[in-house]
Design an enzyme around this catalytic site. Structure first.
Site, PDB file in Angstrom:
ATOM      1  N   ASP A 156      -2.765 -18.232   1.842  1.00  0.00           N
ATOM      2  CA  ASP A 156      -4.074 -18.902   1.562  1.00  0.00           C
ATOM      3  C   ASP A 156      -4.163 -20.259   2.642  1.00  0.00           C
ATOM      4  O   ASP A 156      -4.664 -20.443   2.671  1.00  0.00           O
ATOM      5  CB  ASP A 156      -3.266 -19.842  -0.157  1.00  0.00           C
ATOM      6  CG  ASP A 156      -1.581 -20.196   0.104  1.00  0.00           C
ATOM      7  OD1 ASP A 156      -1.082 -19.529   0.755  1.00  0.00           O
ATOM      8  OD2 ASP A 156      -1.470 -21.142  -0.730  1.00  0.00           O
TER       9      ASP A 156
ATOM     10  N   TYR B 142       0.871  -0.880  -0.554  1.00  0.00           N
ATOM     11  CA  TYR B 142       0.130  -0.119  -0.370  1.00  0.00           C
ATOM     12  C   TYR B 142       0.632   1.310   0.349  1.00  0.00           C
ATOM     13  O   TYR B 142       0.242   2.857  -0.127  1.00  0.00           O
ATOM     14  CB  TYR B 142      -0.710  -0.221   1.914  1.00  0.00           C
ATOM     15  CG  TYR B 142      -2.080  -1.024   1.208  1.00  0.00           C
ATOM     16  CD1 TYR B 142      -1.978  -2.141   0.259  1.00  0.00           C
ATOM     17  CD2 TYR B 142      -2.512  -1.272   2.172  1.00  0.00           C
ATOM     18  CE1 TYR B 142      -3.224  -3.125   0.076  1.00  0.00           C
ATOM     19  CE2 TYR B 142      -4.459  -2.212   1.899  1.00  0.00           C
ATOM     20  CZ  TYR B 142      -4.166  -3.033   1.488  1.00  0.00           C
ATOM     21  OH  TYR B 142      -5.213  -3.268   1.257  1.00  0.00           O
TER      22      TYR B 142
ATOM     23  N   LYS C 137       3.045 -15.326   2.925  1.00  0.00           N
ATOM     24  CA  LYS C 137       3.696 -15.961   1.457  1.00  0.00           C
ATOM     25  C   LYS C 137       4.982 -16.502   1.441  1.00  0.00           C
ATOM     26  O   LYS C 137       5.924 -15.938   0.233  1.00  0.00           O
ATOM     27  CB  LYS C 137       3.172 -15.115   0.584  1.00  0.00           C
ATOM     28  CG  LYS C 137       2.662 -15.982  -0.764  1.00  0.00           C
ATOM     29  CD  LYS C 137       1.564 -16.936  -0.587  1.00  0.00           C
ATOM     30  CE  LYS C 137       1.485 -17.602  -1.910  1.00  0.00           C
ATOM     31  NZ  LYS C 137      -0.003 -18.760  -1.759  1.00  0.00           N
TER      32      LYS C 137
ATOM     33  N   ASP D 253      -5.623  -7.676   6.093  1.00  0.00           N
ATOM     34  CA  ASP D 253      -6.734  -6.918   4.717  1.00  0.00           C
ATOM     35  C   ASP D 253      -8.040  -7.281   4.770  1.00  0.00           C
ATOM     36  O   ASP D 253      -8.962  -7.993   4.999  1.00  0.00           O
ATOM     37  CB  ASP D 253      -6.698  -5.496   4.131  1.00  0.00           C
ATOM     38  CG  ASP D 253      -7.452  -4.339   3.318  1.00  0.00           C
ATOM     39  OD1 ASP D 253      -8.397  -4.562   4.195  1.00  0.00           O
ATOM     40  OD2 ASP D 253      -7.380  -3.903   2.767  1.00  0.00           O
TER      41      ASP D 253
ATOM     42  N   ASP E 146     -11.559  -8.871   7.578  1.00  0.00           N
ATOM     43  CA  ASP E 146     -13.093  -8.817   7.000  1.00  0.00           C
ATOM     44  C   ASP E 146     -13.185 -10.688   6.338  1.00  0.00           C
ATOM     45  O   ASP E 146     -14.874 -10.580   7.223  1.00  0.00           O
ATOM     46  CB  ASP E 146     -13.316  -8.310   5.037  1.00  0.00           C
ATOM     47  CG  ASP E 146     -13.062  -6.599   5.425  1.00  0.00           C
ATOM     48  OD1 ASP E 146     -12.273  -6.400   5.866  1.00  0.00           O
ATOM     49  OD2 ASP E 146     -13.505  -6.485   4.383  1.00  0.00           O
TER      50      ASP E 146
END
Ligand code: NAD
Length: 364
Positions: free
Chosen positions: A222, A135, A190, A246, A250
């Site tokens: 994942d 970001y 990752k 993020d 959620d």
């Protein structure tokens, strides 16, 4: 206790109004000052984070934030879009640690999209790094097409990067938070594909040497997404980077019944913080009076606990929310057969009534 109140756009104004009702009955010496942010600030001042709003946030002991954004701003240049306000506040205030507790209230196990036995008693803490990663990485942009125009761009790129100090400080936050809970940290990365996250993993292991009493394990993002919906209770503290956090938080929101139940705290190194619900401005339901204000009310409770040193008042708010759920009151997002559907304002009033009743009980 100086609190900057930034309601923002869409349901932001509706849910912050309910949190203010709750704060106002606590009888604590708050100094509340409200300012425009996001699309509302762009409309009034031509910028989503005007200098005056930023200064107010800097001068305050804590910031209570609603949400920003609306589809109507999607055509603006990126620096002028409402979402830049929250990114700017995080950056300028140094709010690098985002706490998102995902707790499934026993009264809401039926509202979760998972089987009740998977979420009953769920109490996990997601810690998301908030000021690094893709970001904020440079360079970013679009490559101008051969005809020289952006609309015909042939490529776009954002750069994923983390520095050692950025990872170290979030690692310390995670290990220290775990010490106050179940003493287990799962670092989500990752590392099998991305250099940035192999580095993340290496630094996590280095910092872990200072916390031999806390267990650390590592999980690919994942797999973490899968485990969150398969066996969420196996986590205690989950720490991860900005983008993975993020998305995973959620997903975790739905374990609790609704994203309208998930509060958050974004803290700097001195525990000064910005408190906001984990959801956005929900333009699809804005103005209808049906948004769930509980995530914002619970964010205000986190504010009292983390930044304003009022843990008892925070606990009273949490108990009042639980009492209201026990009364069977539900906004539309958490409604199920046999419960009573109420709007945003009635939900806020019910929390205020439960708080007032608890005060009477305490005094008598
Ligand atoms: P959203 O979180 O606003 O909404 C997603 C879904 O959840 C919608 O169906 C919405 O109605 C529902 N929902 C959200 N909060 C709710 C609540 N309190 N009660 C009941 N239902 C609720 O996400 P989105 O639709 O992807 O984004 C809408 C806007 O919000 C966009 O402009 C986005 O950029 C912005 N956004 C802002 C923030 C922030 O201010 N921190 C965070 C996320 C998204």
């Amino acid at each position: 206790m100086k609190i900057a109140v930034l309601p923002g756009d869409g349901i932001g104004t509706e849910i912050v109004a309910e949190a203010l009702k709750v704060l106002n009955v606590l009888d604590l010496p708050f100094e509340l000052e409200t300012a425009l942010v996001g699309g509302a600030a762009f409309d009034a001042h031509g910028h989503p984070l005007p200098d005056a709003t930023l200064q107010l946030a800097k001068d305050a002991d804590a910031v209570l934030f609603g949400a920003v954004g609306d589809w109507k701003y999607d055509t603006l240049d990126r620096p002028l879009r409402p979402e830049q306000a929250i990114l700017g506040l995080r950056k300028h205030l140094g709010l690098f640690a985002n706490f998102r507790p995902a707790i499934c209230y026993p009264q809401l196990t039926d509202a979760s999209s998972l089987k009740p036995e998977l979420v009953a008693g769920l109490d996990i803490l997601i810690i998301r790094e908030l000021t690094g990663d893709i970001y904020f990485g440079q360079p970013r942009g679009r490559r101008i097409a051969t005809d020289g125009h952006f609309p015909g761009a042939e490529e776009a790129f954002d750069t994923m990067r983390y520095s050692r100090p950025e990872i170290e400080r979030i690692a310390h936050v995670a290990f220290q938070a775990a010490r106050k809970r179940g003493s287990r940290v799962t670092s989500v990365d990752k590392a099998n594909v991305l250099e940035t996250f192999q580095f993340w993993k290496d630094v996590m292991i280095d910092v872990h040497a200072d916390y031999p009493d806390v267990a650390l394990d590592h999980m690919y993002v994942d797999n973490a997404a899968m485990q969150l919906v398969k066996a969420p209770k196996k986590f205690d503290v989950l720490v991860t980077g900005n983008m993975f956090g993020d998305i995973l938080s959620d997903a975790a929101a739905m374990l609790t019944g609704s994203i309208g139940m998930l509060p958050s705290a974004s803290l700097d190194k001195n525990n000064k913080g910005l408190y906001e619900p984990s959801h956005g401005s929900a333009p699809d339901i804005a103005g209808k009076g049906i948004a769930n204000p509980l995530a914002t009310i619970l964010s205000a409770a986190m504010m009292l606990k983390f930044s304003l040193n009022q843990p008892e008042a925070a606990a009273r708010i949490e108990a009042a929310v639980s009492a209201v759920l026990s009364q069977g009151l539900r906004t539309a997002d958490i409604w199920s057969e046999g419960t009573q559907r109420v709007g945003t304002s009635a939900m806020g009033d019910a929390v205020v009534a439960a708080l007032t009743a608890s005060n009477t009980t305490l005094k008598s």
